[in-house]
Structure formats: structure tokens, C-alpha cells
Design a protein around this motif. Sequence first.
Motif, PDB file in Angstrom:
ATOM      1  N   THR A 172     -58.312 -20.384 -36.709  1.00  0.00           N
ATOM      2  CA  THR A 172     -58.588 -20.522 -35.281  1.00  0.00           C
ATOM      3  C   THR A 172     -57.327 -20.882 -34.514  1.00  0.00           C
ATOM      4  OG1 THR A 172     -60.824 -21.253 -35.782  1.00  0.00           O
ATOM      5  CG2 THR A 172     -59.988 -21.735 -33.578  1.00  0.00           C
ATOM      6  N   LEU A 173     -56.599 -21.881 -34.996  1.00  0.00           N
ATOM      7  CA  LEU A 173     -55.369 -22.295 -34.325  1.00  0.00           C
ATOM      8  C   LEU A 173     -54.348 -21.168 -34.339  1.00  0.00           C
ATOM      9  CD1 LEU A 173     -53.671 -24.479 -32.954  1.00  0.00           C
ATOM     10  CD2 LEU A 173     -52.951 -25.225 -35.224  1.00  0.00           C
ATOM     11  N   GLY A 174     -54.183 -20.525 -35.501  1.00  0.00           N
ATOM     12  CA  GLY A 174     -53.218 -19.435 -35.621  1.00  0.00           C
ATOM     13  C   GLY A 174     -53.507 -18.304 -34.654  1.00  0.00           C
ATOM     14  N   ASN A 175     -54.771 -17.885 -34.550  1.00  0.00           N
ATOM     15  CA  ASN A 175     -55.126 -16.806 -33.628  1.00  0.00           C
ATOM     16  C   ASN A 175     -54.836 -17.194 -32.188  1.00  0.00           C
ATOM     17  OD1 ASN A 175     -55.898 -15.005 -35.608  1.00  0.00           O
ATOM     18  ND2 ASN A 175     -58.044 -15.621 -35.562  1.00  0.00           N
ATOM     19  N   ASN A 176     -55.103 -18.463 -31.848  1.00  0.00           N
ATOM     20  CA  ASN A 176     -54.821 -18.922 -30.485  1.00  0.00           C
ATOM     21  C   ASN A 176     -53.325 -18.941 -30.201  1.00  0.00           C
ATOM     22  OD1 ASN A 176     -57.522 -19.232 -29.794  1.00  0.00           O
ATOM     23  ND2 ASN A 176     -57.592 -21.360 -30.481  1.00  0.00           N
ATOM     24  N   VAL A 177     -52.533 -19.328 -31.194  1.00  0.00           N
ATOM     25  CA  VAL A 177     -51.075 -19.336 -31.012  1.00  0.00           C
ATOM     26  C   VAL A 177     -50.567 -17.900 -30.860  1.00  0.00           C
ATOM     27  CG1 VAL A 177     -48.856 -19.939 -32.054  1.00  0.00           C
ATOM     28  CG2 VAL A 177     -50.767 -21.540 -32.191  1.00  0.00           C
ATOM     29  N   TYR A 178     -51.082 -16.979 -31.680  1.00  0.00           N
ATOM     30  CA  TYR A 178     -50.698 -15.568 -31.527  1.00  0.00           C
ATOM     31  C   TYR A 178     -51.046 -15.072 -30.128  1.00  0.00           C
ATOM     32  CZ  TYR A 178     -49.819 -14.770 -36.549  1.00  0.00           C
ATOM     33  OH  TYR A 178     -49.304 -14.791 -37.828  1.00  0.00           O
ATOM     34  N   ARG A 179     -52.244 -15.415 -29.653  1.00  0.00           N
ATOM     35  CA  ARG A 179     -52.665 -14.977 -28.311  1.00  0.00           C
ATOM     36  C   ARG A 179     -51.740 -15.532 -27.236  1.00  0.00           C
ATOM     37  NH1 ARG A 179     -57.977 -16.467 -30.282  1.00  0.00           N
ATOM     38  NH2 ARG A 179     -58.981 -14.579 -31.050  1.00  0.00           N
ATOM     39  N   LEU A 180     -51.447 -16.816 -27.347  1.00  0.00           N
ATOM     40  CA  LEU A 180     -50.577 -17.456 -26.363  1.00  0.00           C
ATOM     41  C   LEU A 180     -49.172 -16.857 -26.395  1.00  0.00           C
ATOM     42  CD1 LEU A 180     -50.076 -19.660 -24.239  1.00  0.00           C
ATOM     43  CD2 LEU A 180     -49.526 -21.214 -26.132  1.00  0.00           C
ATOM     44  N   ALA A 181     -48.602 -16.738 -27.589  1.00  0.00           N
ATOM     45  CA  ALA A 181     -47.244 -16.201 -27.720  1.00  0.00           C
ATOM     46  C   ALA A 181     -47.172 -14.764 -27.216  1.00  0.00           C
ATOM     47  CB  ALA A 181     -46.782 -16.282 -29.170  1.00  0.00           C
ATOM     48  N   GLY A 182     -48.147 -13.942 -27.607  1.00  0.00           N
ATOM     49  CA  GLY A 182     -48.168 -12.556 -27.150  1.00  0.00           C
ATOM     50  C   GLY A 182     -48.352 -12.454 -25.649  1.00  0.00           C
ATOM     51  N   GLY A 183     -49.226 -13.288 -25.117  1.00  0.00           N
ATOM     52  CA  GLY A 183     -49.456 -13.276 -23.669  1.00  0.00           C
ATOM     53  C   GLY A 183     -48.219 -13.685 -22.892  1.00  0.00           C
ATOM     54  N   LEU A 184     -47.539 -14.730 -23.360  1.00  0.00           N
ATOM     55  CA  LEU A 184     -46.310 -15.164 -22.693  1.00  0.00           C
ATOM     56  C   LEU A 184     -45.228 -14.095 -22.771  1.00  0.00           C
ATOM     57  CD1 LEU A 184     -46.130 -18.919 -23.794  1.00  0.00           C
ATOM     58  CD2 LEU A 184     -46.651 -18.021 -21.509  1.00  0.00           C
ATOM     59  N   ALA A 185     -45.134 -13.437 -23.925  1.00  0.00           N
ATOM     60  CA  ALA A 185     -44.143 -12.365 -24.070  1.00  0.00           C
ATOM     61  C   ALA A 185     -44.457 -11.210 -23.125  1.00  0.00           C
ATOM     62  CB  ALA A 185     -44.104 -11.871 -25.515  1.00  0.00           C
ATOM     63  N   SER A 186     -45.731 -10.836 -23.025  1.00  0.00           N
ATOM     64  CA  SER A 186     -46.107  -9.759 -22.106  1.00  0.00           C
ATOM     65  C   SER A 186     -45.796 -10.128 -20.662  1.00  0.00           C
ATOM     66  CB  SER A 186     -47.593  -9.427 -22.244  1.00  0.00           C
ATOM     67  OG  SER A 186     -47.835  -8.719 -23.431  1.00  0.00           O
ATOM     68  N   ALA A 187     -46.049 -11.388 -20.299  1.00  0.00           N
ATOM     69  CA  ALA A 187     -45.737 -11.845 -18.940  1.00  0.00           C
ATOM     70  C   ALA A 187     -44.235 -11.773 -18.685  1.00  0.00           C
ATOM     71  CB  ALA A 187     -46.250 -13.274 -18.740  1.00  0.00           C
ATOM     72  N   ALA A 188     -43.440 -12.145 -19.694  1.00  0.00           N
ATOM     73  CA  ALA A 188     -41.988 -12.044 -19.559  1.00  0.00           C
ATOM     74  C   ALA A 188     -41.561 -10.592 -19.413  1.00  0.00           C
ATOM     75  CB  ALA A 188     -41.296 -12.675 -20.765  1.00  0.00           C
ATOM     76  N   GLY A 189     -42.213  -9.696 -20.169  1.00  0.00           N
ATOM     77  CA  GLY A 189     -41.920  -8.268 -20.050  1.00  0.00           C
ATOM     78  C   GLY A 189     -42.242  -7.734 -18.663  1.00  0.00           C
ATOM     79  N   LEU A 190     -43.359  -8.206 -18.096  1.00  0.00           N
ATOM     80  CA  LEU A 190     -43.731  -7.786 -16.743  1.00  0.00           C
ATOM     81  C   LEU A 190     -42.700  -8.284 -15.736  1.00  0.00           C
ATOM     82  CD1 LEU A 190     -45.826  -6.342 -15.020  1.00  0.00           C
ATOM     83  CD2 LEU A 190     -47.083  -8.494 -14.862  1.00  0.00           C
ATOM     84  N   ALA A 191     -42.228  -9.519 -15.928  1.00  0.00           N
ATOM     85  CA  ALA A 191     -41.186 -10.053 -15.054  1.00  0.00           C
ATOM     86  C   ALA A 191     -39.909  -9.224 -15.179  1.00  0.00           C
ATOM     87  CB  ALA A 191     -40.904 -11.513 -15.390  1.00  0.00           C
ATOM     88  N   LEU A 192     -39.587  -8.789 -16.385  1.00  0.00           N
ATOM     89  CA  LEU A 192     -38.418  -7.924 -16.585  1.00  0.00           C
ATOM     90  C   LEU A 192     -38.601  -6.590 -15.876  1.00  0.00           C
ATOM     91  CD1 LEU A 192     -37.850  -8.574 -20.392  1.00  0.00           C
ATOM     92  CD2 LEU A 192     -36.180  -9.049 -18.617  1.00  0.00           C
ATOM     93  N   LEU A 193     -39.795  -6.035 -16.005  1.00  0.00           N
ATOM     94  CA  LEU A 193     -40.092  -4.734 -15.388  1.00  0.00           C
ATOM     95  C   LEU A 193     -39.982  -4.807 -13.872  1.00  0.00           C
ATOM     96  CD1 LEU A 193     -41.078  -1.812 -15.923  1.00  0.00           C
ATOM     97  CD2 LEU A 193     -43.406  -2.659 -15.666  1.00  0.00           C
ATOM     98  N   LEU A 194     -40.419  -5.931 -13.306  1.00  0.00           N
ATOM     99  CA  LEU A 194     -40.400  -6.087 -11.849  1.00  0.00           C
ATOM    100  C   LEU A 194     -39.075  -6.634 -11.329  1.00  0.00           C
ATOM    101  CD1 LEU A 194     -44.009  -7.525 -11.358  1.00  0.00           C
ATOM    102  CD2 LEU A 194     -43.222  -5.172 -11.030  1.00  0.00           C
ATOM    103  N   GLY A 195     -38.152  -6.908 -12.255  1.00  0.00           N
ATOM    104  CA  GLY A 195     -36.816  -7.347 -11.857  1.00  0.00           C
ATOM    105  C   GLY A 195     -36.695  -8.819 -11.528  1.00  0.00           C
ATOM    106  N   TYR A 196     -37.636  -9.631 -11.983  1.00  0.00           N
ATOM    107  CA  TYR A 196     -37.569 -11.068 -11.728  1.00  0.00           C
ATOM    108  C   TYR A 196     -36.713 -11.812 -12.741  1.00  0.00           C
ATOM    109  CZ  TYR A 196     -41.281 -10.395  -8.330  1.00  0.00           C
ATOM    110  OH  TYR A 196     -42.011  -9.972  -7.263  1.00  0.00           O
ATOM    111  N   VAL A 197     -36.409 -11.182 -13.875  1.00  0.00           N
ATOM    112  CA  VAL A 197     -35.596 -11.835 -14.903  1.00  0.00           C
ATOM    113  C   VAL A 197     -34.324 -11.027 -15.112  1.00  0.00           C
ATOM    114  CG1 VAL A 197     -35.513 -12.550 -17.312  1.00  0.00           C
ATOM    115  CG2 VAL A 197     -37.634 -12.723 -16.044  1.00  0.00           C
TER     116      VAL A 197
END
Length: 197
Positions: A172-197
Motif C-alpha cells: 500500500t505504501l509503495g503504490n502510494n509513493v509510486y503514485r506521488l513520485a509519478g504525479g510530481l514528475a508529470s507535473a514537472a514535465g508539464l511545467a517544462l512543456l509550458l516553459g515554467y522551468v
Amino acid sequence: MKRFLQLATFTLFLAPTAALAHVGVGNTSGFMHGFVHPLSGLDHQLTMILVGVFAYRLGGRALWLVPLTFVAVMALGGFLGVAGIPVPFVEIGIALSVIVLGAVIAFGVKASVAAAMGAVGLFAIFHGHAHGSEMPLDASGFEYGLGFMLATAVLHAVGIGIGMLIGMSSRTLGNNVYRLAGGLASAAGLALLLGYV
């Protein structure tokens, strides 16, 4: 697996950071420029670490085939960049690689080994082209290519190690950490795509 994680960690400590003070000297110039390039950008770091986490989650042959595919196809993309052969939408492709791989980790996508190799291979073209087109004019292409391939392999090993550490926690903890890490990475990718990073 524990030995693999120890070896990956040990490899990071052996990275010749002291030699960074001497870039531009002889053949080491190409190698060090190539080695530093993937380590210097958040977009490259995230993608390559995510490839390692993805490979770990798939397990079996994917553990080595997925990272190997990325490194091999990235080398081809690097050749295209050095040769000046254009690849369209390189920056968009790099940002999308972070978004898509982050989502794959967050949602726990179970792809076949062939599909995973195809996906990471597609993204590797963009990363390789960026590395190749940004090679310093006075650097040796061979040494530069070896440098960015080695740095990429190290980042993949870090990703595999991170995946292993997360996987060692409760399901349970591992799946939640994967979800959180993947979600944060996707958000960072979106920021890169939009030129915020």
C-alpha cells in the motif's frame, strides 16, 4: 538485488567530479562534457530516472532491456544531432517524455517489454538529439557520446535503485509513493512543456 543497489550507489560515489575542474583539456573534454550534459538538466534527469523506475516495476527482462534500449537509441539520436540532421519537436518530445513516463509510474501501467522498449526508444531519440546538437565544437564525438551514454546508464541505475527502495516498502505504501513520485514528475514535465522551468 541488494548487491545491485549497493553497486549503483558505489558507482555514483566514483563519478569523477573532481575532474570537472579540468574540462576543455585534451580528450577528457569530450567525455566530461558528454557526461555532464544529462546530469545538468532536470528534464534529462527525470526521464532517465523514470526509465529506471519503470524498468524495475516491469521486472524480468525489462530490467535491463528497457534501459539498454534507451541508451542505444539515444546514441542514434545523438549521432543525428551531431550530424545536423533535424528531428522535429525535440523540446516538446523531451517534456512529453517526463509527462508520459511520470504518468506510467503513477498509474502503475504494466506494458509488455516490447511496448516499453518502443516507448522509451521514441523518447530517447529526442534526448539523444539534444545531447548531440549541443556538443561543443572542439569535443570528440566518440568521447562525448561515451560520456552521455555512461551518465544515462548511471541515472537509469539510480532509477532502478529508487524503484527497488519503494518496492521494499509495504504494498500500500509503495503504490502510494509510486503514485506521488509519478504525479510530481508529470507535473514537472508539464511545467517544462509550458516553459515554467
